[in-house]
Scaffold this motif. Structure first.
Motif, mmCIF file in Angstrom:
data_model
loop_
_atom_site.group_PDB
_atom_site.id
_atom_site.type_symbol
_atom_site.label_atom_id
_atom_site.label_comp_id
_atom_site.label_asym_id
_atom_site.label_seq_id
_atom_site.Cartn_x
_atom_site.Cartn_y
_atom_site.Cartn_z
ATOM 1 N N LEU A 154 -1.368 8.380 3.520
ATOM 2 C CA LEU A 154 -2.098 7.251 4.098
ATOM 3 C C LEU A 154 -2.732 7.634 5.431
ATOM 4 O O LEU A 154 -3.851 7.229 5.734
ATOM 5 N N VAL A 166 -6.886 4.944 -1.264
ATOM 6 C CA VAL A 166 -5.444 5.059 -1.492
ATOM 7 C C VAL A 166 -5.193 5.675 -2.864
ATOM 8 O O VAL A 166 -4.381 6.592 -3.021
ATOM 9 N N ARG A 198 -9.067 0.566 -1.034
ATOM 10 C CA ARG A 198 -8.183 0.647 -2.208
ATOM 11 C C ARG A 198 -8.468 1.929 -2.988
ATOM 12 O O ARG A 198 -7.544 2.613 -3.426
ATOM 13 N N ARG A 222 -3.425 9.283 -3.634
ATOM 14 C CA ARG A 222 -2.222 9.282 -4.460
ATOM 15 C C ARG A 222 -2.358 10.284 -5.597
ATOM 16 O O ARG A 222 -1.469 11.085 -5.860
ATOM 17 N N ALA A 258 1.042 4.104 -2.821
ATOM 18 C CA ALA A 258 0.760 5.507 -2.535
ATOM 19 C C ALA A 258 1.897 6.395 -3.034
ATOM 20 O O ALA A 258 1.690 7.546 -3.412
ATOM 21 N N VAL A 287 0.839 -1.191 0.000
ATOM 22 C CA VAL A 287 0.000 0.000 0.000
ATOM 23 C C VAL A 287 0.883 1.253 0.000
ATOM 24 O O VAL A 287 0.648 2.208 -0.742
#
Ligand SMILES: Nc1ncnc2c1ncn2[C@@H]1O[C@H](COP(=O)(O)OP(=O)(O)O)[C@@H](O)[C@H]1O
Ligand SMILES: [Mg+2]
Length: 427
Positions: free
Chosen positions: A138, A162, A159, A166, A116, A112
């Motif tokens: 995060l 994230v 998901r 990003r 990111a 993760v």
């Protein structure tokens, strides 16, 4: 600006300018965007809303120079996108304006955290810095403790979060999002809308968001441009569009809007009613109750909302020989902030004996929302008459008893109020 696809785009624009309709110029080409002008302010979420085929994607492609307008010009931070060289355009796209990926897909073989940080890696940001920034992202989306997880260990909603974080963190000043949430299932979609608003507030990016969903537009947009058949038919705040639609088309569109999520307490509130300062004591409260024929009043101190008192509590206090309001104020009274959506007001209204008090940042009482106002704003109750009032707190003690009690604690006799009919039976 204009965009016509087809054989004679320039000729079509001339004819449109002199009054021809979209259908009338169809022989020369498809008029996808007709005379659309707007300015997006730094830091706002500007939504372009319209049915499929209304020209939204064509507009957004002209914004980042992917499509040249047939007529007109796009300026980004004062710089012309329309007349930029290929090299200048690449610079603008990297620094100033970029399209956010439609799907916030994560790379399955990266953690993760690395996901990111991925967009930053592509931009050439060094490993330490991008990991630090990725951790911050995060944290922001509430996934700080899942940094080492693999994507398939997260729920679908996580998901997406994230991916959104990003995109917003790595992107340029201006982000273009074309139907970015349209493929998501309703629950995750709603979660993403909330996340976007939150991240946007924090990061201050400028976002042009396209959607065909009016509820989404209303929830996200600081301002909304409504498009129909290539034209912008209204450009305004969600509230303006909801309460003052420019034409029947928009009016029909907004009929189905979830008003409770769009309108704020501050936009529908009435001036505060039935209030009394703490310093006026039980006597002051009694007077207000008697004069306004209500069974509860709001108590304020230094303009701040303290709580409510009921007629029963006041009568009891007088019988016990207490005159200080502070001891009988009900402090559990629910209030709303002026920026809260009506959904919050609805919840609180149910348990509120007084019109729901509206407060500002410093707790000052700035208004109140009677149930009837709430229902009217939600479009449910069109007519409330004087004969048929909806009152939160009908008096539970007969007016005569209030007057008598007042006399007990006042030296001189009290005049009877003019209004006679009490709200017998209540709501
Ligand atoms: N490259 C193209 N060539 C021809 N017509 C196009 C092209 N792109 C879009 N159109 C037409 O322009 C109109 C607006 O399309 P679009 O901007 O994609 O609308 P929206 O994004 O609102 O669904 C539609 O009639 C579409 O068919
Ligand atoms: Mg489109």
């Amino acid at each position: 600006m204009f965009k016509v696809f087809g054989r004679q785009p320039k000729a079509a624009v001339e004819r449109l300018r002199s009054g021809s309709t979209r259908a009338e110029v169809a022989d020369a080409g498809t008029a996808a965007v007709i005379d659309a002008s707007f300015t997006v302010q730094p830091g706002e979420i500007f939504v372009i809303m319209g049915l499929s085929g209304s020209g939204k994607s064509t507009v957004i492609r002209m914004l980042n120079g992917l499509l040249p307008p047939t007529a007109g010009e796009v300026l980004v931070q004062g710089q012309s996108v329309t007349n930029a060289s290929a090299k200048a355009l690449r610079g603008i796209r990297r620094r100033s304006i970029s399209m956010v990926f439609q799907h916030f897909a994560l790379l399955p073989h990266l953690t993760v955290l690395d996901n990111a940080a991925y967009a930053l890696e592509i931009q050439g940001v060094g490993r330490e810095e991008r990991r630090t920034r990725a951790r911050e992202i995060l944290e922001k989306v509430g996934l700080g403790d899942r940094a080492d997880a693999m994507p398939d260990e997260l729920s679908g909603g996580m998901r997406q979060r994230v991916g959104l974080a990003r995109a917003l963190t790595a992107g340029s000043d201006i982000l273009l999002m074309d139907e970015a949430f349209s493929a998501l299932d309703p629950l995750i979609r709603r979660e993403m809308q909330e996340q976007l608003v939150e991240l946007q507030r924090e990061l201050g990016r400028t976002i042009v968001f396209i959607t065909h969903d009016l509820n989404e537009a209303m929830f996200l947009g600081d301002r909304i441009a409504v498009m129909r058949d290539g034209r912008i038919v209204q450009n305004g705040t969600p509230e303006e569009i909801l309460t003052d639609p420019a034409n029947d088309y928009v009016a029909q569109f907004v009929q189905d809007v979830d008003r409770a999520r769009v309108l704020t307490a501050g936009s529908v509130m009435a001036p505060p009613v039935a209030t009394t300062p703490v310093s006026a004591g039980v006597r002051g409260a009694l007077r207000v109750m008697r004069d306004q024929q209500v069974g509860a009043v709001s108590v304020i101190e230094n303009r701040r909302f303290v709580g409510t008192v009921t007629d029963r509590a006041v009568i009891r206090a007088v019988k016990d020989g207490r005159t200080d309001l502070r001891s009988i104020v009900r402090r559990s009274q629910p209030v709303v902030h002026r920026d809260d959506p009506l959904t919050d007001v609805v919840e609180r209204s149910v348990e509120s004996p007084v019109p729901v008090p509206v407060v500002d940042d410093s707790g000052r009482l700035v208004g109140a929302i009677p149930r009837v106002t709430l229902l009217a704003a939600l479009g449910n109750v069109p007519t409330v008459t004087r004969e048929n009032p909806v009152i939160e707190a009908p008096a539970t003690v007969p007016a005569a008893e209030l007057t008598q009690t007042l006399e007990e604690i006042t030296d001189s006799p009290v005049t009877t109020p003019h209004v006679v009919s009490a709200t017998e039976g209540g709501v």
